[in-house]
Design a protein around this motif. Sequence first.
Motif: not given
Length: 356
Positions: A157-158, A287, A290-291, A293-298, A301
Amino acid sequence: MASIMTNAAALTALQSLNATNKSLEQTQARISTGYKVSEASDNAAYWSIATTMRSDNQALSTVQDALGLGASKVDTAYTGMNNVLTTIGQIKTKLLSTVGQADAAKVKTQTEITTLQAQMKSFADAATFSGSNFLSVTSKQVAAPNDGVQPDAKIVSSFNRSSSGAISLGTIDIDVESTKLFDSGLATDVKNYGTLDRQTSVYSTAAAQSQYDTAYATAIAGGATDIAANTAGQAAVTGTPAKIDNVSAYNLDITAAGVTDDIITQMIGKIDKVMSQLTDSATILGSAKSSIDLQKTFTQSLMDSIDRGVGQLVDADMNKESTRLQALQVQQQLGIQSLSIANSSSQSILSLFKNG
């Protein structure tokens, strides 16, 4: 002083013209490449930073791909889980309708239940994406009998770089042991079976069932195997109420020998607990989704931010460079004229001798 050996004016004009030509070449290179720092010789510090950040951005692009793949896997499992939830609800409804029915009616209802059970297995087996299935698995023995469990599914994820330059990867972990519905591992390998194929005992009284379920859950929470938990559950039951062993949501049969309306009533309670467990499993997947999707957006960015930061360091300002190009072209023309004038001064010395 007039000299034919040294033309100071020409030397000065030539130096000026060379400097102008060098600046002009640099400006033309910036315009053609779009960079004011395109190689280490332009600015070593900025070039080093930009090269490192571009490499990190490529790594982040790979992370973005991994997140997309992970999202697809989780979404596939979530879809399968939702369909299983709907189907188990239908089984519960049919069980409710069988209490008090004649045996002939129960046989017909069991046929429908068997079809629904097969459908749940089909949903779980089909919930596969890119070789990954979080609902239907096969656990294998690791070091001792009945120690086979499913490892967490890890989704990159990162990509992180510390102030010292050390890199590390972050992951979103999915507890597959908790989301699995079926485990086709051997009985000697598997520690705990899935939510739908885990076999327990069903008693004829609510009191006995409560004693069994409480002891069973306590044992499982303490890390016991299904076999040990079942033994603990049966030992906790007082008296000798009627019971049916080895019952799961996937294999329960209301037409089996010894099944009474009282046992069917407790089967309904078992199915209700299974639905609660399925809801918890769906929550884990939701969950994770959702995590991701949030990480993809971050991550997107962050990549955009790095691109902007690198651009501030190495991108050429085209408005500035175009203006500078015009000025240098004029300077070049003037430099050529100046050199030509300086070179012609040597010719004027000949006129001194002609006049003599």
